[in-house]
Design a protein around this motif. Structure first.
Motif, short mmCIF file in Angstrom:
data_model
loop_
_atom_site.label_atom_id
_atom_site.label_comp_id
_atom_site.label_asym_id
_atom_site.label_seq_id
_atom_site.Cartn_x
_atom_site.Cartn_y
_atom_site.Cartn_z
N GLN A 30 0.81 -1.21 0.00
CA GLN A 30 0.00 0.00 0.00
C GLN A 30 0.85 1.27 0.00
O GLN A 30 0.38 2.32 -0.39
CB GLN A 30 -0.93 0.01 1.22
N LYS A 33 0.81 6.20 3.99
CA LYS A 33 -0.44 6.96 3.93
C LYS A 33 -0.21 8.42 4.29
O LYS A 33 -1.01 9.27 3.98
CB LYS A 33 -1.47 6.35 4.89
N THR A 56 -1.22 14.56 6.46
CA THR A 56 -1.96 13.93 5.39
C THR A 56 -1.71 14.63 4.06
O THR A 56 -1.77 14.00 3.01
CB THR A 56 -3.47 13.92 5.67
#
Length: 103
Positions: A30, A33, A56
């Motif tokens: 993945q 993040k 983020t």
């Protein structure tokens, strides 16, 4: 001489066959993040400590990095430097949070 050549050939073939590929699922296909800010504080040219933050959005990471550099220069003999990073794996989609853009 032939025995040495045969031995090297067998050794090479056995080394190639014993290697097993690592599964991508164990690595974490993945990617990251969050954007990670590693900021290094310096006093008189020597590193004193490091701080780590997660964001983020890429823009938030770079804005914080810039502000921390400005704030560290306000003290005499102090300075700071940092880097914003995010680990992308092959095929991972970039989102609007990954674009630096303008404010």
């Amino acid at each position: 001489m032939n025995k040495l050549l045969i031995f090297c050939l067998v050794l090479f073939l056995s080394a190639c066959t014993s290697h097993q590929p690592v599964e991508q699922s164990r690595i974490g296909a993945q990617g990251d993040k969050f954007w990670t800010l590693d900021f290094f504080h310096f006093y008189m040219g020597k590193q004193t400590h490091t701080e780590r933050f997660q964001f983020t959005k890429r823009r938030d990471c770079f804005d914080t990095l810039y502000q921390m550099q400005v704030d560290s220069k306000k003290q005499i003999f102090h300075s700071g430097a940092g880097i914003c990073t995010k680990l992308f794996v092959e095929g991972q989609k970039r989102t609007s949070d990954d674009v630096l853009g303008y404010r």
